[in-house]
Design an enzyme around this catalytic site. Structure first.
Site, PDB file in Angstrom:
ATOM      1  N   HIS A  53      -3.635   2.529  -5.120  1.00 43.50           N
ATOM      2  CA  HIS A  53      -3.030   2.303  -4.919  1.00 43.50           C
ATOM      3  C   HIS A  53      -3.337   0.851  -4.036  1.00 43.50           C
ATOM      4  O   HIS A  53      -4.043   1.010  -5.319  1.00 43.50           O
ATOM      5  CB  HIS A  53      -2.994   3.066  -3.062  1.00 43.50           C
ATOM      6  CG  HIS A  53      -4.257   3.016  -2.275  1.00 43.50           C
ATOM      7  ND1 HIS A  53      -5.271   3.787  -3.579  1.00 43.50           N
ATOM      8  CD2 HIS A  53      -5.535   2.969  -1.921  1.00 43.50           C
ATOM      9  CE1 HIS A  53      -6.483   3.873  -2.640  1.00 43.50           C
ATOM     10  NE2 HIS A  53      -6.215   3.286  -1.518  1.00 43.50           N
ATOM     11  N   HIS A  55      -5.564  -1.048  -2.120  1.00 44.90           N
ATOM     12  CA  HIS A  55      -7.007  -1.500  -1.070  1.00 44.90           C
ATOM     13  C   HIS A  55      -7.349  -1.651  -2.846  1.00 44.90           C
ATOM     14  O   HIS A  55      -7.997  -1.391  -3.573  1.00 44.90           O
ATOM     15  CB  HIS A  55      -7.687   0.075  -1.091  1.00 44.90           C
ATOM     16  CG  HIS A  55      -7.195   0.659   0.632  1.00 44.90           C
ATOM     17  ND1 HIS A  55      -7.013   1.654   1.044  1.00 44.90           N
ATOM     18  CD2 HIS A  55      -6.456  -0.409   1.227  1.00 44.90           C
ATOM     19  CE1 HIS A  55      -6.636   1.351   1.826  1.00 44.90           C
ATOM     20  NE2 HIS A  55      -5.704  -0.073   2.364  1.00 44.90           N
ATOM     21  N   HIS A 113      -2.209   7.380   3.464  1.00 46.69           N
ATOM     22  CA  HIS A 113      -3.035   6.783   3.706  1.00 46.69           C
ATOM     23  C   HIS A 113      -2.651   4.846   3.636  1.00 46.69           C
ATOM     24  O   HIS A 113      -3.162   4.012   3.997  1.00 46.69           O
ATOM     25  CB  HIS A 113      -4.668   6.295   2.167  1.00 46.69           C
ATOM     26  CG  HIS A 113      -5.275   6.252   2.021  1.00 46.69           C
ATOM     27  ND1 HIS A 113      -6.205   5.973   3.492  1.00 46.69           N
ATOM     28  CD2 HIS A 113      -5.852   4.931   0.958  1.00 46.69           C
ATOM     29  CE1 HIS A 113      -7.326   5.365   2.817  1.00 46.69           C
ATOM     30  NE2 HIS A 113      -6.431   4.861   1.699  1.00 46.69           N
ATOM     31  N   HIS A 168     -13.581   8.274  -3.455  1.00 41.86           N
ATOM     32  CA  HIS A 168     -14.797   8.669  -2.751  1.00 41.86           C
ATOM     33  C   HIS A 168     -15.670   9.906  -3.247  1.00 41.86           C
ATOM     34  O   HIS A 168     -15.039  10.654  -3.371  1.00 41.86           O
ATOM     35  CB  HIS A 168     -15.154   8.558  -1.774  1.00 41.86           C
ATOM     36  CG  HIS A 168     -14.429   6.978  -1.662  1.00 41.86           C
ATOM     37  ND1 HIS A 168     -15.297   6.101  -1.688  1.00 41.86           N
ATOM     38  CD2 HIS A 168     -12.520   6.611  -1.110  1.00 41.86           C
ATOM     39  CE1 HIS A 168     -14.344   4.193  -1.162  1.00 41.86           C
ATOM     40  NE2 HIS A 168     -12.956   5.321  -1.011  1.00 41.86           N
TER      41      HIS A 168
END
Ligand code: ZN
Ligand code: FE
Length: 256
Positions: A53, A55, A113, A168
């Site tokens: 994605h 980000h 998200h 993460h």
């Protein structure tokens, strides 16, 4: 044999490096420096970049990686997200072949998200970015809770032994919340003991497996009675659909 190695970036990001022979592909390189370091130290040649994605902590290192590690390296990523460095925009149904490491991945659309977040599934592994986390899930920034829940259900339908590589290291904090939702879940208590030992030894808690996630991750357990009851108690009302239960516990986690 394909080897998957985490390269740490920022505070708690993992850049997954898929290596075979002298070649390596990387997933979600938010930062170029640690990847270049690793490739240099191991004498690996970069052969592909896969992004889940848009980000910055997932794609911020792509441009520098291309510049230093060579032009012509394909960059795969979500078709409907603003990532200027993509050379191969992909979406559900596309197949990403990386012959240099002998691997091939199916692309799954898992919005929620972000608007067009994707996952890569292949070689018994799932690279799911910030959608499914170990014992948790990402925040719903650009989609709706219904979309996010459908995305998580789609991932949960993959085989139990699938290895989960997320973006993460949030596992222990996620387990803390999961225990508030499901204090009686034995598998959760056992998972906490194991993952705590891993962290104390400085090791990643990842990959987990989808089977483990289904047994311990509250966001994949929105049909289980204890999770439904906790969600009802949190909101002070009786919820019906699993997606409503999901929305309630996601909201609860945001404030936890
Ligand atoms: Zn993200
Ligand atoms: Fe992230």
């Amino acid at each position: 044999m394909l080897q998957v190695v985490p390269v740490k970036a920022f505070k708690d990001n993992y850049i997954w490096t898929l290596r075979a022979g002298g070649n390596a592909a990387v997933v979600d390189p938010g930062d170029a420096a640690p990847v270049l370091d690793y490739l240099g130290k191991e004498g690996l040649r970069l052969c592909a970049i896969l992004a889940t994605h848009h980000h910055a902590d997932h794609v911020g290192g792509v441009a520098a990686l291309l510049e230093v590690a060579g032009k012509g390296v394909p960059v795969y990523g979500p078709k409907r997200e603003p990532i200027p460095t993509l050379t191969h925009p992909v979406s559900e149904g596309d197949e990403v072949k990386v012959p240099e490491i002998g691997a091939s991945f199916s692309v799954l659309d898992i919005p929620g998200h972000t608007r067009a977040h994707i996952a890569y599934y292949g070689a018994g592994a799932l690279f799911c970015g910030d959608t499914l986390f170990a014992c948790g899930c990402g925040r719903v920034f650009e989609g709706t809770p219904e979309q996010m829940y459908a995305s998580l259900e789609k991932l949960a339908a993959l085989p139990d032994e699938t290895k989960v590589y997320c973006g993460h290291e949030y596992t222990l904090a996620n387990i803390g919340f999961a225990k508030a939702v499901e204090p009686e879940n034995r598998a959760l208590v056992e998972r906490e003991a194991r993952d705590r030992r891993l962290r104390e030894a400085g090791r990643p808690t990842l990959p987990s497996t989808l089977g483990e996630e289904k047994a311990t991750n509250p966001f994949l357990r929105c049909r289980q009675r204890p999770v439904v009851e906790s969600a009802n108690k949190y909101l002070g009302e009786r919820l019906g659909a699993p997606a409503q239960v999901f929305a309630a516990i996601r909201e609860w986690k945001n404030r936890f």
